[in-house]
Each structure stands twice: as structure tokens, then as C-alpha cells.
Design a protein around this motif. Structure first.
Motif: not given
Length: 223
Positions: A17-26
Motif C-alpha cells: 500500500i505504501k508503494y502504491y501511495l508513493r507511485e501515485g496509484l492511491l
């Protein structure tokens, strides 16, 4: 909800989830302290969509961004949003443009979609799945197996009926745009093994009906 609950309800690890947040997917959560944020049901729905795209569909992060951008593009209708998501799924490589066998295969594919009445054939030619179809026809041609348009047409008509069932499932799954795109991706991927297994079971049943107890005469030796 906090990050831990979002992870538990979605089935996605906190690290992912943190990775998706960093990548702007979430989208970022609502900040409550310097180190903590809160998330809501919209985050949960978007996270399930991202999981369907990347973990189930196997598409790249950059392709996932394109799909998410299409969802937010009010200039696209629902058909275009679903198409963007499904077309982003991995497909087999298209044959080389200068391959004469592939050129004939492309002609057959074009004739096939015209016979099926898929009127947007010009648009279909740009679809990754169309290139995969051309490659499959070319492979059949090289190996000498039947693949005339007449051989392929019954499969296309059967797929047309299955497509109706696919979209019935998508519409029953959920009402929001995110939920229906998630369903379109996940069901496309997860139902393909169902289709393959049912085809093989049906072939076994049809073979049993046709050939059980039938003795095939041995080939006569050459004089």
C-alpha cells in the motif's frame, strides 16, 4: 480507517500500500498526525482496483496509471474506460509486419471480424488482442492446421455469446466505475482458466459421444 485496517480489509500488505501511495496509484489519506493518516471506503475501492490491475492482471505500474487516468477522464464513456483497462492486460507478441504468412493471417482476421458483424473492425485492428489473433492464425498456417475463416467463424460466434455473459457479470458485480473496471479486469483474467477447462471437458464429452466403441480401420500399407 488506519493503514493496518485498510491492509486487512483489502488483503494487500502495508508495504505494498505504501508503494502504491508513493507511485501515485492511491490517493493520500487524510493526515491526522505527522506520521499517521486515515483512509475511507473510496481508498478501499481504489486499492482493490489497483490490486486487480497489477496483482491479478499483471500489468505494469505505468499501465495502471493510464487506466486510472482514463477512469478520471470525463471525456471518456464507460465503454472506453472498460476498454482501456482490458486492453492494458498483457498479450502475446504480434507477428512481424513484413512476414508474408502474417500478412495473410491479418487478411483472414479482418474477414473474420467483418463476418461476425463486429462493425468497429478498424478500431479492433489496433487492439493488442487483434495482434495476438493474427499471430495465432499465422502459427496455425505454418504448421498446416485448418484455420480458414470458415474454421474460425464458429469460435468467434461462441465468443460473442460469452462476451455477453462476461458483461452481465461485470454489471452485477458493482455500480461504481472503479468497481466495474476492477471486475472487468479480474473476471477477464480469472475466467480464462474457467473457459479453458470447460472447453477441454466439453471436448472429452463430445469425443466420448462420437467415438466410444468405434473401431478405426488401420491404415493400409503402401504397395
Amino acid at each position: 480507517m488506519r493503514l493496518a485496517e485498510l491492509s486487512e480489509r483489502s488483503g494487500v500488505s502495508t508495504a505494498t500500500i505504501k508503494y502504491y501511495l508513493r507511485e501515485g496509484l492511491l490517493p493520500a489519506g487524510r493526515r491526522v498526525t505527522a506520521t499517521q493518516a486515515e483512509y475511507d471506503e473510496e481508498h478501499l475501492r481504489r486499492l482493490r482496483l489497483v490490486r486487480a490491475l497489477i496483482q491479478v492482471g499483471g500489468i505494469t505500474v505505468s499501465s495502471a496509471r493510464e487506466v486510472l487516468a482514463a477512469l478520471q477522464d470525463e471525456g471518456l464513456d464507460h465503454n472506453e474506460r472498460l476498454g482501456t483497462a482490458v486492453w492494458a492486460l498483457p498479450h502475446g507478441p504480434a507477428p512481424a509486419a513484413d512476414d508474408p504468412v502474417a500478412a495473410e493471417a491479418a487478411r483472414r482476421a479482418g474477414e473474420l471480424v467483418r463476418r461476425l458483424g463486429w462493425g468497429h473492425g478498424e478500431d479492433l485492428a489496433e487492439a493488442p488482442a487483434y495482434g495476438m489473433l493474427v499471430g495465432a492464425i499465422a502459427a496455425l498456417t505454418r504448421l498446416g492446421y485448418p484455420c480458414a475463416v470458415e474454421d474460425l467463424e464458429p469460435y468467434g460466434r461462441a465468443m460473442g455469446e460469452i462476451a455477453g455473459s462476461d458483461l452481465d457479470l461485470v454489471e452485477r458485480y458493482g455500480g461504481s466505475a472503479d468497481e466495474q473496471v476492477e471486475a472487468a479486469v479480474a473476471l477477464t483474467v480469472l475466467y480464462e482458466p474457467v473457459l479453458l477447462s470447460l472447453r477441454r471437458l466439453a471436448e472429452a464429452e463430445e469425443s466420448r459421444r462420437r467415438f466410444t466403441g468405434k473401431v478405426t480401420a488401420p491404415a493400409r500399407p503402401s504397395p
